[in-house]
Design a protein around this motif. Sequence first.
Motif, PDB file in Angstrom:
ATOM      1  N   MET A   1       0.831  -1.206   0.000  1.00  0.00           N
ATOM      2  CA  MET A   1       0.000   0.000   0.000  1.00  0.00           C
ATOM      3  C   MET A   1       0.866   1.258   0.000  1.00  0.00           C
ATOM      4  SD  MET A   1      -3.264  -0.493  -0.097  1.00  0.00           S
ATOM      5  CE  MET A   1      -4.375  -1.900  -0.047  1.00  0.00           C
ATOM      6  N   ASN A   2       0.449   2.246  -0.798  1.00  0.00           N
ATOM      7  CA  ASN A   2       1.169   3.517  -0.850  1.00  0.00           C
ATOM      8  C   ASN A   2       1.021   4.271   0.474  1.00  0.00           C
ATOM      9  OD1 ASN A   2       1.392   2.650  -3.431  1.00  0.00           O
ATOM     10  ND2 ASN A   2       0.546   4.474  -4.393  1.00  0.00           N
ATOM     11  N   LYS A   3       1.988   5.116   0.765  1.00  0.00           N
ATOM     12  CA  LYS A   3       1.914   5.933   1.956  1.00  0.00           C
ATOM     13  C   LYS A   3       0.919   7.059   1.743  1.00  0.00           C
ATOM     14  CE  LYS A   3       4.784   8.408   5.274  1.00  0.00           C
ATOM     15  NZ  LYS A   3       6.172   8.821   5.638  1.00  0.00           N
TER      16      LYS A   3
ATOM     17  N   MET B   1     -10.534   8.390   6.832  1.00  0.00           N
ATOM     18  CA  MET B   1     -11.185   8.199   8.135  1.00  0.00           C
ATOM     19  C   MET B   1     -12.623   8.712   8.110  1.00  0.00           C
ATOM     20  SD  MET B   1      -9.136   6.700  10.301  1.00  0.00           S
ATOM     21  CE  MET B   1      -9.741   7.140  11.930  1.00  0.00           C
ATOM     22  N   LEU B   2     -12.846   9.865   7.454  1.00  0.00           N
ATOM     23  CA  LEU B   2     -14.195  10.426   7.394  1.00  0.00           C
ATOM     24  C   LEU B   2     -15.127   9.567   6.535  1.00  0.00           C
ATOM     25  CD1 LEU B   2     -13.450  14.257   7.057  1.00  0.00           C
ATOM     26  CD2 LEU B   2     -14.158  12.983   9.095  1.00  0.00           C
ATOM     27  N   VAL B   3     -14.613   9.033   5.433  1.00  0.00           N
ATOM     28  CA  VAL B   3     -15.438   8.171   4.580  1.00  0.00           C
ATOM     29  C   VAL B   3     -15.873   6.932   5.346  1.00  0.00           C
ATOM     30  CG1 VAL B   3     -15.455   6.684   2.548  1.00  0.00           C
ATOM     31  CG2 VAL B   3     -14.463   8.979   2.398  1.00  0.00           C
ATOM     32  N   VAL B   4     -14.921   6.293   6.029  1.00  0.00           N
ATOM     33  CA  VAL B   4     -15.263   5.072   6.776  1.00  0.00           C
ATOM     34  C   VAL B   4     -16.246   5.394   7.889  1.00  0.00           C
ATOM     35  CG1 VAL B   4     -14.384   3.162   8.164  1.00  0.00           C
ATOM     36  CG2 VAL B   4     -13.030   4.030   6.244  1.00  0.00           C
ATOM     37  N   ARG B   5     -15.991   6.464   8.622  1.00  0.00           N
ATOM     38  CA  ARG B   5     -16.880   6.826   9.720  1.00  0.00           C
ATOM     39  C   ARG B   5     -18.289   7.140   9.209  1.00  0.00           C
ATOM     40  NH1 ARG B   5     -15.210   8.200  14.668  1.00  0.00           N
ATOM     41  NH2 ARG B   5     -13.097   8.628  13.909  1.00  0.00           N
TER      42      ARG B   5
ATOM     43  N   GLU C   1      -7.776   4.079  -6.097  1.00  0.00           N
ATOM     44  CA  GLU C   1      -6.698   3.452  -6.858  1.00  0.00           C
ATOM     45  C   GLU C   1      -5.716   2.719  -5.949  1.00  0.00           C
ATOM     46  OE1 GLU C   1      -5.070   6.734  -8.976  1.00  0.00           O
ATOM     47  OE2 GLU C   1      -6.715   6.825 -10.454  1.00  0.00           O
ATOM     48  N   MET C   2      -5.578   3.194  -4.718  1.00  0.00           N
ATOM     49  CA  MET C   2      -4.676   2.548  -3.765  1.00  0.00           C
ATOM     50  C   MET C   2      -5.323   1.365  -3.050  1.00  0.00           C
ATOM     51  SD  MET C   2      -2.441   5.620  -2.016  1.00  0.00           S
ATOM     52  CE  MET C   2      -3.708   6.877  -1.893  1.00  0.00           C
ATOM     53  N   GLY C   3      -6.619   1.157  -3.286  1.00  0.00           N
ATOM     54  CA  GLY C   3      -7.283  -0.014  -2.718  1.00  0.00           C
ATOM     55  C   GLY C   3      -7.986   0.196  -1.399  1.00  0.00           C
ATOM     56  N   TYR C   4      -8.108   1.454  -0.948  1.00  0.00           N
ATOM     57  CA  TYR C   4      -8.767   1.724   0.325  1.00  0.00           C
ATOM     58  C   TYR C   4     -10.278   1.946   0.177  1.00  0.00           C
ATOM     59  CZ  TYR C   4      -4.133   2.342   2.389  1.00  0.00           C
ATOM     60  OH  TYR C   4      -2.844   2.139   2.827  1.00  0.00           O
ATOM     61  N   LEU C   5     -10.703   2.373  -0.992  1.00  0.00           N
ATOM     62  CA  LEU C   5     -12.115   2.634  -1.249  1.00  0.00           C
ATOM     63  C   LEU C   5     -12.517   1.922  -2.533  1.00  0.00           C
ATOM     64  CD1 LEU C   5     -12.299   6.506  -0.589  1.00  0.00           C
ATOM     65  CD2 LEU C   5     -12.840   4.656   1.023  1.00  0.00           C
ATOM     66  N   ARG C   6     -13.834   1.729  -2.691  1.00  0.00           N
ATOM     67  CA  ARG C   6     -14.361   1.232  -3.963  1.00  0.00           C
ATOM     68  C   ARG C   6     -15.527   2.117  -4.356  1.00  0.00           C
ATOM     69  NH1 ARG C   6     -15.995  -3.405  -0.761  1.00  0.00           N
ATOM     70  NH2 ARG C   6     -14.203  -4.490  -1.652  1.00  0.00           N
ATOM     71  N   THR C   7     -15.845   2.116  -5.655  1.00  0.00           N
ATOM     72  CA  THR C   7     -16.890   2.993  -6.171  1.00  0.00           C
ATOM     73  C   THR C   7     -18.201   2.243  -6.307  1.00  0.00           C
ATOM     74  OG1 THR C   7     -15.229   4.211  -7.437  1.00  0.00           O
ATOM     75  CG2 THR C   7     -17.532   4.526  -8.056  1.00  0.00           C
ATOM     76  N   THR C   8     -19.277   2.834  -5.770  1.00  0.00           N
ATOM     77  CA  THR C   8     -20.630   2.315  -5.968  1.00  0.00           C
ATOM     78  C   THR C   8     -21.604   3.455  -5.664  1.00  0.00           C
ATOM     79  OG1 THR C   8     -22.323   0.778  -5.142  1.00  0.00           O
ATOM     80  CG2 THR C   8     -20.547   1.310  -3.636  1.00  0.00           C
TER      81      THR C   8
ATOM     82  N   THR D   1     -13.094  -0.481   1.411  1.00  0.00           N
ATOM     83  CA  THR D   1     -12.716  -1.865   1.150  1.00  0.00           C
ATOM     84  C   THR D   1     -12.246  -2.478   2.477  1.00  0.00           C
ATOM     85  OG1 THR D   1     -10.414  -1.291   0.715  1.00  0.00           O
ATOM     86  CG2 THR D   1     -11.941  -1.270  -1.170  1.00  0.00           C
ATOM     87  N   GLU D   2     -11.868  -3.749   2.434  1.00  0.00           N
ATOM     88  CA  GLU D   2     -11.320  -4.384   3.635  1.00  0.00           C
ATOM     89  C   GLU D   2     -10.096  -3.613   4.136  1.00  0.00           C
ATOM     90  OE1 GLU D   2     -12.300  -5.885   0.977  1.00  0.00           O
ATOM     91  OE2 GLU D   2     -13.477  -7.679   1.446  1.00  0.00           O
ATOM     92  N   ASP D   3      -9.239  -3.179   3.208  1.00  0.00           N
ATOM     93  CA  ASP D   3      -8.056  -2.424   3.619  1.00  0.00           C
ATOM     94  C   ASP D   3      -8.425  -1.058   4.185  1.00  0.00           C
ATOM     95  OD1 ASP D   3      -6.058  -4.301   3.073  1.00  0.00           O
ATOM     96  OD2 ASP D   3      -6.016  -3.774   0.955  1.00  0.00           O
ATOM     97  N   GLY D   4      -9.492  -0.475   3.664  1.00  0.00           N
ATOM     98  CA  GLY D   4      -9.967   0.783   4.221  1.00  0.00           C
ATOM     99  C   GLY D   4     -10.400   0.617   5.669  1.00  0.00           C
ATOM    100  N   TYR D   5     -11.144  -0.463   5.942  1.00  0.00           N
ATOM    101  CA  TYR D   5     -11.552  -0.742   7.322  1.00  0.00           C
ATOM    102  C   TYR D   5     -10.337  -1.012   8.206  1.00  0.00           C
ATOM    103  CZ  TYR D   5     -16.564  -1.160   6.213  1.00  0.00           C
ATOM    104  OH  TYR D   5     -17.863  -0.918   5.855  1.00  0.00           O
ATOM    105  N   ARG D   6      -9.374  -1.762   7.661  1.00  0.00           N
ATOM    106  CA  ARG D   6      -8.193  -2.099   8.465  1.00  0.00           C
ATOM    107  C   ARG D   6      -7.422  -0.835   8.861  1.00  0.00           C
ATOM    108  NH1 ARG D   6      -7.625  -6.489   4.317  1.00  0.00           N
ATOM    109  NH2 ARG D   6      -8.617  -8.310   5.297  1.00  0.00           N
ATOM    110  N   TYR D   7      -7.326   0.114   7.928  1.00  0.00           N
ATOM    111  CA  TYR D   7      -6.651   1.365   8.268  1.00  0.00           C
ATOM    112  C   TYR D   7      -7.426   2.098   9.361  1.00  0.00           C
ATOM    113  CZ  TYR D   7      -4.555   5.933   8.099  1.00  0.00           C
ATOM    114  OH  TYR D   7      -3.934   7.099   8.473  1.00  0.00           O
ATOM    115  N   PHE D   8      -8.729   2.154   9.202  1.00  0.00           N
ATOM    116  CA  PHE D   8      -9.576   2.837  10.187  1.00  0.00           C
ATOM    117  C   PHE D   8      -9.380   2.217  11.569  1.00  0.00           C
ATOM    118  CE2 PHE D   8     -13.572   3.331  12.511  1.00  0.00           C
ATOM    119  CZ  PHE D   8     -13.799   4.690  12.386  1.00  0.00           C
ATOM    120  N   VAL D   9      -9.410   0.893  11.634  1.00  0.00           N
ATOM    121  CA  VAL D   9      -9.256   0.197  12.918  1.00  0.00           C
ATOM    122  C   VAL D   9      -7.891   0.485  13.530  1.00  0.00           C
ATOM    123  CG1 VAL D   9      -8.987  -2.093  13.969  1.00  0.00           C
ATOM    124  CG2 VAL D   9     -10.930  -1.615  12.471  1.00  0.00           C
TER     125      VAL D   9
END
Length: 342
Positions: free
Chosen positions: A1-3, A13-17, A53-60, A66-74
């Motif tokens: 994952m990119n920095k 963080m705001l998107v996940v929350r 593009e980095m895999g933290y979010l998906r479009t819908t 994404t799972e990685d987005g949640y993992r970062y949030f946690v």
Amino acid sequence: MNKLTERQKTILMLVVREYIDSGQPVGSKLLVKNYRMDISSATVRNEMRALTEMGYLRTTSGRIPTEDGYRYFVSQVMHQADLPNAIQRTISHQFTQAHSSIEQWMTLAASVLAHQTQIVSLITAPRNEQVIFKHVELISTQGRQVLMVLVFAGGDISQQVLTLAETIPQGRLSLVAERLNQSLKSLSEEAISALPSRTDLLEKDILLLIQQEMHQRGDGSAGEIYMDGMANILAEPSFADSDGGRRTLRFFDERSRLQDLLSSTIADSSIGGVQVLIGGDEGWEELRQCSMVLARYGVPGQAVGTLGVLGPMRMHYARTIPTVRFMADLLSGLITENLSGE
């Protein structure tokens, strides 16, 4: 994952929350409006595109984690929040009203966890990491039948009905139990195996049964599972309306697999340490749509168990993690008091 840049961290963080709170895909305009961001929605949209593009979010129809987005949030909220003092006092008060029995503690803990988190709670009864003999009773019940009650260090109890070759008077049963209690007290299975062979056949048979029970309890598997809150999961559309959700619900019925999951995923964790599994982290295909928040409780080397919750990935981690941590600490304290009072 990119920095991530600081701005990207904030937006992620705001998107996940926001998605956890609303269950709806998150757009850039909504973030700017709801959080009074001092940047334009176009800038936010560009950053969300980069996070996708980095895999933290998906479009819908907007963006969802994404799972990685949640993992970062946690990873960011893991140690940020404690359970509010008022809730801590309420939970502690409930346990002061309960009888000092392991079974009642487990049942109450499962109920409290499910109520506080609004998902399914899972708790294994404390098991001795090393099974230590404490006491045996032999009680004549009817004819050749005898009730054998085994008590192990930590308060773990086993009961089984034996059918002997002949009727044995209660006096002899009590004498055999007394001799075994004197010679086996505070010994492990290994230490018992090293003792000289018995000459009394009844005593020898009972000793073999004790060793078999100790071996079974020392095989590393999780203890009895207490669950609550299944209705919370059934109310989740993501579970009721998908094949993955239905597979997860069926998984709850497979107690042996649940025990394997709970014992294997938390085995190396420290007491009170919280572990979060997102999207079947450990390769459990049935849990691809789920997250688990787990912790070990008890007294290392004496009696330990696992507690936690299982629910959709869109769970309130910032509330669930401190709840699980507090419950683990509370049960650890109760187990410590129970052991010291033996």
